[in-house]
Motif scaffolding. Sequence first.
Motif, PDB file in Angstrom:
ATOM      1  N   ASN A  87      -6.747  10.436  -3.289  1.00 33.11           N
ATOM      2  CA  ASN A  87      -7.175   8.843  -2.351  1.00 33.11           C
ATOM      3  C   ASN A  87      -6.156   8.582  -2.015  1.00 33.11           C
ATOM      4  O   ASN A  87      -5.294   9.250  -1.512  1.00 33.11           O
ATOM      5  CB  ASN A  87      -6.554   8.043  -4.003  1.00 33.11           C
ATOM      6  CG  ASN A  87      -7.295   8.168  -5.274  1.00 33.11           C
ATOM      7  OD1 ASN A  87      -8.716   7.573  -5.762  1.00 33.11           O
ATOM      8  ND2 ASN A  87      -7.209   8.798  -6.023  1.00 33.11           N
TER       9      ASN A  87
ATOM     10  N   SER B 261      -5.598   4.576  -0.241  1.00 30.75           N
ATOM     11  CA  SER B 261      -4.625   3.080  -0.635  1.00 30.75           C
ATOM     12  C   SER B 261      -4.147   3.428  -1.902  1.00 30.75           C
ATOM     13  O   SER B 261      -5.756   3.365  -2.631  1.00 30.75           O
ATOM     14  CB  SER B 261      -5.366   2.448   0.314  1.00 30.75           C
ATOM     15  OG  SER B 261      -5.929   2.423   1.892  1.00 30.75           O
ATOM     16  N   ARG B 262      -3.224   2.622  -2.143  1.00 28.94           N
ATOM     17  CA  ARG B 262      -3.641   1.922  -3.417  1.00 28.94           C
ATOM     18  C   ARG B 262      -1.717   1.151  -3.461  1.00 28.94           C
ATOM     19  O   ARG B 262      -1.405   1.987  -3.086  1.00 28.94           O
ATOM     20  CB  ARG B 262      -3.080   3.810  -4.460  1.00 28.94           C
ATOM     21  CG  ARG B 262      -2.779   4.947  -4.008  1.00 28.94           C
ATOM     22  CD  ARG B 262      -2.109   6.044  -4.961  1.00 28.94           C
ATOM     23  NE  ARG B 262      -1.568   6.831  -4.588  1.00 28.94           N
ATOM     24  CZ  ARG B 262      -0.711   7.534  -5.653  1.00 28.94           C
ATOM     25  NH1 ARG B 262       0.575   6.451  -6.281  1.00 28.94           N
ATOM     26  NH2 ARG B 262       0.411   8.644  -4.495  1.00 28.94           N
TER      27      ARG B 262
ATOM     28  N   ASN C 115       0.990  -0.974  -0.056  1.00 24.24           N
ATOM     29  CA  ASN C 115      -0.023   0.156   0.144  1.00 24.24           C
ATOM     30  C   ASN C 115       1.136   0.765  -0.071  1.00 24.24           C
ATOM     31  O   ASN C 115       1.661   1.608   1.004  1.00 24.24           O
ATOM     32  CB  ASN C 115      -0.634   0.210   1.158  1.00 24.24           C
ATOM     33  CG  ASN C 115      -1.730   1.238   0.955  1.00 24.24           C
ATOM     34  OD1 ASN C 115      -2.253   1.994   0.234  1.00 24.24           O
ATOM     35  ND2 ASN C 115      -3.044   1.563   1.765  1.00 24.24           N
TER      36      ASN C 115
ATOM     37  N   THR D 248       0.236  13.657   4.167  1.00 22.17           N
ATOM     38  CA  THR D 248      -0.266  13.197   2.809  1.00 22.17           C
ATOM     39  C   THR D 248      -0.839  13.806   2.496  1.00 22.17           C
ATOM     40  O   THR D 248      -2.016  14.504   2.992  1.00 22.17           O
ATOM     41  CB  THR D 248      -1.529  11.619   3.238  1.00 22.17           C
ATOM     42  OG1 THR D 248      -1.709  11.745   2.057  1.00 22.17           O
ATOM     43  CG2 THR D 248      -2.335  12.035   4.045  1.00 22.17           C
TER      44      THR D 248
ATOM     45  N   ILE E  32       0.289   4.246   0.514  1.00 18.66           N
ATOM     46  CA  ILE E  32       0.251   5.208   1.485  1.00 18.66           C
ATOM     47  C   ILE E  32       0.763   4.749   2.711  1.00 18.66           C
ATOM     48  O   ILE E  32       1.504   5.832   3.817  1.00 18.66           O
ATOM     49  CB  ILE E  32      -1.722   5.204   1.937  1.00 18.66           C
ATOM     50  CG1 ILE E  32      -1.303   7.115   2.541  1.00 18.66           C
ATOM     51  CG2 ILE E  32      -1.730   4.366   2.642  1.00 18.66           C
ATOM     52  CD1 ILE E  32      -1.436   8.129   1.791  1.00 18.66           C
ATOM     53  N   ASP E  33       0.988   3.590   2.905  1.00 20.47           N
ATOM     54  CA  ASP E  33       1.504   3.136   4.715  1.00 20.47           C
ATOM     55  C   ASP E  33       3.168   3.279   4.628  1.00 20.47           C
ATOM     56  O   ASP E  33       3.847   2.054   4.212  1.00 20.47           O
ATOM     57  CB  ASP E  33       1.289   1.967   4.346  1.00 20.47           C
ATOM     58  CG  ASP E  33       1.461   1.139   6.012  1.00 20.47           C
ATOM     59  OD1 ASP E  33       2.158   1.811   6.965  1.00 20.47           O
ATOM     60  OD2 ASP E  33       0.913   0.103   6.324  1.00 20.47           O
TER      61      ASP E  33
ATOM     62  N   LEU F 192      -1.378   4.404  10.664  1.00 19.16           N
ATOM     63  CA  LEU F 192      -1.079   3.356  10.112  1.00 19.16           C
ATOM     64  C   LEU F 192       0.676   2.945  10.779  1.00 19.16           C
ATOM     65  O   LEU F 192       1.605   2.618  10.126  1.00 19.16           O
ATOM     66  CB  LEU F 192      -0.425   3.291   8.326  1.00 19.16           C
ATOM     67  CG  LEU F 192      -1.553   3.661   7.674  1.00 19.16           C
ATOM     68  CD1 LEU F 192      -1.555   4.185   6.086  1.00 19.16           C
ATOM     69  CD2 LEU F 192      -2.325   2.363   7.859  1.00 19.16           C
TER      70      LEU F 192
END
Length: 484
Positions: free
Chosen positions: A337, A339-340, A88, A333, A90-91, A327
């Motif tokens: 969007n 999560s991707r 992911n 961020t 974003i993580d 997380l």
Amino acid sequence: MSLHKGAEGLPKLAVNPFYAGADPVAGMRAAPPKHRLPDGPMAPATAYQLVHDELMLDGNARLNLATFVTTWMEPEAGVLMGECLDKNMIDKDEYPRTAELERRCVSMLADLWHAPDPESAVGCSTTGSSEACMLAGMAFKRRWMKRAGDGGGRPSLARRLTGRAGDGKPGGGRPNLVMGANVQVCWEKFCNFWEVEPRLMPMKGDRLHLDADAAVAMCDENTIGVVAVLGSTFDGSYEPVAEICAALDALQERTGLDIPVHVDGASGGMIAPFLDEDLVWDFRLPRVASINTSGHKYGLVYPGVGWALWRDLDALPEELVFRVNYLGGDMPTFALNFSRPGAQVVAQYYTFLRLGRDGFRVVQQTARDVAVYLSSRIEECGDFRLITRGDQLPVFAFTTADHVTAYDVFDVSRRMRERGWLVPAYTYPADREDLAVLRIVVRNGFSEDLADLFLADLERYLPQLRAQDHPLHPPGEAPTAFHH
């Protein structure tokens, strides 16, 4: 994302009895429904085969001359993407190396686009240029709101929702964004979603995109910014970014209005730095506040990645950046969007590492050479008039010559589809809707050999097209080459 309606019936998929393995009779009884979840599971090989068979009628992506999106990458890139599909993006605390590759890509683009300090550039990956443009537009609007007289603090909820500056705002009107009518639809979406007036310069005669005089004429104290497109999706032509910036500089000298520019380099942002090094369009122009590009277009990566960069911290209001810690770490961020997958970002870094400047230059020059070759050969047919030649983006548009009355561009598109070629036919925007064109996008992997095959098929159909009595679209219906 396209909108879809539910089906009226609930037919079942047709199942080949052999898909059931040892018991073909059971396979015939196990046909699953199409529009609701099956009652129970099926073998993975059976599910695969059903989906695989449905997809066989899709067009061949390599023969799709409509899309700007990358349709071929090296096998090694595919392996890397497969290894990262479960990460992911974003993580960043759990996948720090993937986050580091994203940071390096931002720095590489900042250097490529001549940011004042590439090492401290402000930027992020996105799902594509549409999201990147939304982010750039949001930054424009927030900066305009702060200039409106709120003292630099966070605007009230009412003002954030309405976009109005209040009684203290000079002019007190609705914010507007200046651009040409040829912009990609994402900009009109931005204006709709964020309640900004789109000021679209109409096309007129041979003026098919924004020019400096028209841009300045539409600006006022409520203009949040001007969008200049480096590579129009309609015909591949560059808008004159430096001229637009110079005209806005002169406007500021006369009126005090300081209006920033965003460069939509969805395609051209990865062409001009390598093939048009003397063209000044990027952060070398102080008025350019932000730039976007599509990594999945001429960034040579499969669909799913774009990039947005701002020239410095002042160009991206801090209050638009959110910080989350659930997380496992404090992470800033700025995205629509959350999560991707990280696969496309990893593939972008692989491509940068793999090609370098010289490699990109060769790949993009090859695409431009094929585009210019193909456009010149089409012009030699005598039936067509070129709108552009593919000498900016490796993209060109053409229409039928004045003497051609037996068929139109929509007929050409339909006939070429019979041979597997997907060539879009469409009309230009308002005030030039009389101009209908075909457009060809040359991407990496579309060789001169494929161009010759395309020409052979076109020449095969021309006698039949010339023998028609008139264009074949149904009476009373708008002509189209799209059937979905």
